[in-house]
Design a protein around this motif. Structure first.
Motif, PDB file in Angstrom:
ATOM      1  N   GLY B  84       0.796  -1.207  -0.119  1.00 28.04           N
ATOM      2  CA  GLY B  84       0.140  -0.080  -0.027  1.00 28.04           C
ATOM      3  C   GLY B  84       0.888   1.349  -0.162  1.00 28.04           C
ATOM      4  N   PHE B  85       2.075   1.191   0.451  1.00 30.80           N
ATOM      5  CA  PHE B  85       2.655   2.490   0.829  1.00 30.80           C
ATOM      6  C   PHE B  85       4.115   2.625  -0.177  1.00 30.80           C
ATOM      7  CE2 PHE B  85      -0.027   2.344   4.248  1.00 30.80           C
ATOM      8  CZ  PHE B  85      -0.544   3.761   4.214  1.00 30.80           C
ATOM      9  N   ALA B  86       4.705   1.620  -0.597  1.00 31.81           N
ATOM     10  CA  ALA B  86       5.975   1.539  -0.984  1.00 31.81           C
ATOM     11  C   ALA B  86       6.170   2.372  -2.516  1.00 31.81           C
ATOM     12  CB  ALA B  86       6.621   0.285  -1.562  1.00 31.81           C
ATOM     13  N   LYS B  87       4.805   2.545  -2.983  1.00 33.50           N
ATOM     14  CA  LYS B  87       4.794   3.233  -4.425  1.00 33.50           C
ATOM     15  C   LYS B  87       4.840   4.582  -4.231  1.00 33.50           C
ATOM     16  CE  LYS B  87       2.546  -0.662  -6.373  1.00 33.50           C
ATOM     17  NZ  LYS B  87       1.421  -1.131  -6.113  1.00 33.50           N
ATOM     18  N   GLU B  88       4.624   5.198  -3.180  1.00 33.04           N
ATOM     19  CA  GLU B  88       4.713   6.681  -2.769  1.00 33.04           C
ATOM     20  C   GLU B  88       5.409   7.179  -1.642  1.00 33.04           C
ATOM     21  OE1 GLU B  88       0.644   6.666  -0.228  1.00 33.04           O
ATOM     22  OE2 GLU B  88       0.514   7.134  -2.502  1.00 33.04           O
ATOM     23  N   TRP B 155       4.217  10.399  -1.750  1.00 38.09           N
ATOM     24  CA  TRP B 155       4.512  10.949  -2.857  1.00 38.09           C
ATOM     25  C   TRP B 155       3.322  10.873  -3.992  1.00 38.09           C
ATOM     26  CZ3 TRP B 155       9.049  13.691  -2.575  1.00 38.09           C
ATOM     27  CH2 TRP B 155       9.352  14.368  -3.860  1.00 38.09           C
ATOM     28  N   GLU B 156       2.618  11.739  -4.019  1.00 42.81           N
ATOM     29  CA  GLU B 156       1.308  11.842  -4.730  1.00 42.81           C
ATOM     30  C   GLU B 156       1.665  12.675  -6.065  1.00 42.81           C
ATOM     31  OE1 GLU B 156      -1.594  10.803  -3.886  1.00 42.81           O
ATOM     32  OE2 GLU B 156      -1.435  10.645  -1.627  1.00 42.81           O
ATOM     33  N   MET B 157       0.864  12.009  -7.102  1.00 40.51           N
ATOM     34  CA  MET B 157       1.299  12.448  -8.729  1.00 40.51           C
ATOM     35  C   MET B 157       0.694  13.895  -8.479  1.00 40.51           C
ATOM     36  SD  MET B 157       3.885  11.000  -9.846  1.00 40.51           S
ATOM     37  CE  MET B 157       5.149  10.298  -8.923  1.00 40.51           C
TER      38      MET B 157
END
Lengths: 493, 493
Positions: B84-88, B155-157
């Motif tokens: 849930g969190f690694a991508k951001e 890290w929101e796009m």
């Protein structure tokens, strides 16, 4: 509870570390140099914050919040600033993790590399002055009086709980003014706010002074500070207030239209105190039994402990305790009833001593019969019998809390006086520093060269040039060159 | 002041962005996706914090502080959590800068590479549960009821001020319990605390509900939430409370000796609200003239504006204003006298409307003669003459502030009622969503597959399964399969 707390006189440093942990104030985390502030420690910090915040608002400041991250290029815009902070920065270079192809877990995604690295703020002058550029156009926008409560990161190699940690909590005030005079007055005002807070709330006497050029904040034209004396004879810098001149205004091009129709760079200040104050508070007053807290910052000012054998006794004591608590709370005293039946009174006594609760009230069956209480003072470890009929309990306790606050301050003040020595020769300097420590009040020739040599030879630094020092002709204790006043040297945290 | 504020009905999104900036609430910073919360915006956040903090303490929680950084390996310990969190994640890889050899400025020092990368916390379960392992040994250490006020980074796009920012401020509660039942009760209690805060202070009606498995927090067994309706018909998740089961206790090996002499994993919860609430507050009540603030969260509840031509008039008005302010402050009303002579009354009216000050009092020379005042309500934009002799001004103002608080809530409540539609067929679903938006109360077959298909086709998600929904046999609006109750769909922020 206090089992295992080392003696302060035997190993001050170990005593401090163990006290911080055993009194549930803070502990080291799994992340190198970062601490966990435990609930009891944090509740003291919250009391500090509340008072400081009130004082900032009373002097016209508002809180705001600026970004945690600073673009690397910002840090470099003020030349001496980057020199002071580049060596200890946490640097964010990527913005994503991904699963390793070999199934060994998550790795940094090399494709998610930032174009420009971000620095985790070590202090916020750069990001704030880049913002002020948009906020300030005219003299009407000034003064701008802003404070921020935030976390900051400085990659320290040697860390100690509260005193020097990689991440710490602090407040940083950042103000902008139309004139040099106004900015200087703000710098002085905030140093005085810190001094007043230290003395009135922390019961910590401080020297108000000015830093030498060597010890100045990186990017400031002048740094004022408050310096305190710890029980081991080492000094601790408890707060600083910087006059930034027009340095950051020039670095970030912050100009304003003056009343007279001109255009000028803005004058700036910044000032901060941090969770380091917790270290100062602990080290200034505590003893072999644990913390000693000034009542004005104690999360619990009074603890009531029932002494009983039988259940009926407990019920009757509890009834009396409730009565007392109601009255004390009405008077604004924070009080806790420790009715846990899983611990014996002796254990509780030791625990609350360790945690620095200023007053302890013990109530037993005989007290109920006689209309008495036993009141014990944490700071002096003295006890007295109190007759409930003699005076309202809230008056008695309020007066005692005030007395403790004043008494802790006096004790620290007398200690500091004792630990401040005028020295007039290099031999005397070295001897006093070695044998007694404390502040050495000595003549200095005003050069960075001498300052550095003394530091190299003795580890003592110039803590400050006291603001109230008297002009006095003399010769430098080290170089023999002329001096026009004394400065304070000490080994320091 | 309000010049240039776009109409809400014409471009809701632009209206919101401009309002946030023009009302001095927040602005974008130089760091991508990170905002600056300006003093006026921050003062509203401080009022929210104060009330929430009080409610947390009243329910037995203490504040503490845990590290900003999380070792990369910690994040991976709970399998669904890392997904849930690694991508951001913002990743710290180095701890020092140095001067570039070509003199081009500072660069990251390649020799200062961390052995293990550090993640800037996106949420703190992992670092906190790794700490809890040391704090919890026995049932006597439970429950552990801790909250933290902190900044977090995701890290929101696509970012929007307050609603979705790379860094945001929040509180995160993390509790540990001896039994499943107790942890579930805590999860429910904190969701109710959030709902009460939203309704009583923000004047924001919310639906209390449960998230579907798809929308659940990464690492939770159950997520409760409060969902609010914005004026453009989109939903906003305003707070979540997670029952973590024993997931994090197992991931970090947190066991405790039970009362019965056994050894068991601890049960956990976590819950949070963030500066996103500022976005909800703004979007729920404001209009084309600017902010509408509920009096309980307005930093300034009443502004007094003098209307005058001559200096003598100003002096007499100021005297009257001071009298009124003294009385209002005694009654606990926050009041400001806008005596700036650099702006005209009309400009000041517009400015305070833009900033959402609930009540405006105007005093002119004729008012002094007649013993009257003009009182204007921000929420309804209505004015009335008030005779000072008719009633103490503090009673009048206090009553009006209460009325405004209630009235703003009712308006939002009625709007939400109007914007909640039962739909019973797929055509109706699409049509309502397209034409009106709002909450669609519809039967759903309970599968993630259907949920995802509806999302792909319409962008509507299941906001929650309302806790108070009635059991009702029906057929899924999309698949036609059986359902035992309605859920709420909406497009959401």
């Amino acid at each position: 509870m206090s089992k295992g707390l080392p003696k302060r006189s035997e190993d001050y440093s170990l005593w401090y570390n163990e006290l911080v942990k055993k009194a549930d104030l803070a502990e080291n985390s799994a992340v190198r140099g970062c601490m966990v502030i435990k609930p009891y420690g944090y509740s003291i910090w919250e009391k500090m914050q509340a008072e400081l915040d009130r004082m900032f608002k009373e002097t016209g400041h508002s809180n705001a919040y600026f970004p945690l991250f600073i673009p690397k290029s910002f840090l470099s815009k003020e030349a001496s600033h980057v020199e002071g902070f580049a060596k200890e920065c946490a640097v964010v270079t990527h913005y994503r993790l991904k699963n390793a192809e070999d199934g060994s877990g998550v790795i940094v995604d090399p494709e998610a590399k930032l174009e420009e690295e971000l620095i985790v703020r070590p202090t916020s002058e750069t990001v704030i002055w880049s913002t002020y550029k948009n906020w300030i156009q005219s003299y009407r926008d000034l003064p701008l009086l802003v404070n921020q409560w935030a976390n900051v990161v400085r990659w320290e190699m040697r860390t100690r709980l509260f005193l020097r940690t990689t991440e710490f909590l602090w407040q940083e005030g950042h103000t902008a003014h139309a004139t040099k005079k106004e900015a200087e007055a703000e710098t002085l005002q905030m140093m005085n706010v810190y001094a007043q807070f230290a003395e009135d709330f922390m019961a910590l006497p401080v020297v108000r002074g000015r830093k030498t050029e060597t010890e100045r904040f990186a990017g400031a034209d002048d740094t004022l500070c408050i310096e305190a004396m710890m029980q081991d004879g080492k000094a601790l810098q408890a707060g600083t207030s910087h006059f930034l001149g027009q340095n950051f205004a020039k670095a970030f091009d912050v100009k304003f239209a003056t009343k007279e129709g001109g255009l000028d760079y803005v004058w700036g200040t910044s000032w901060g105190v941090s969770t380091r104050l917790m270290g100062a508070l602990i080290m200034a007053h505590s003893d072999d039994n644990g913390l000693v807290l000034p009542p004005k910052l104690a999360p619990i000012q009074v603890v009531i402990i029932p002494i009983y054998r039988k259940d009926e006794e407990f019920d009757a004591i509890t009834e009396k305790a409730n009565e007392i608590m109601t009255e004390l709370r009405k008077a604004g005293v924070s009080v806790k009833y420790d009715s846990r039946d899983t611990y014996k009174p002796g254990f509780k006594f030791a625990e609350h001593e360790l945690k620095g609760v200023p007053l302890r009230i013990a109530i037993g069956p005989r007290d109920l019969e006689n209309g008495t209480l036993e009141i014990a003072r944490r700071d002096t470890l003295t006890k007295e019998q109190f007759e409930l009929a003699s005076q309202p309990i809230s008056e008695k306790i309020t007066a005692m809390l005030e007395e403790i606050q004043a008494s802790i301050y006096s004790k620290a003040f007398n200690f500091r006086t004792e630990m401040t020595t005028e020295v007039n020769s290099w031999d005397e300097f070295k001897e006093q520093l070695e044998e007694k420590g404390g502040f050495l009040s000595a003549h200095w020739d005003g050069t960075a060269e001498t300052e550095e040599k003394i530091k190299d030879l003795t580890k003592a630094t110039i803590r400050c040039i006291p603001l109230d020092r008297k002009e006095e002709a003399g010769v430098c204790v080290f170089s023999g060159k002329p001096s026009n006043g004394r400065v304070l040297f000490a080994k320091a945290y």
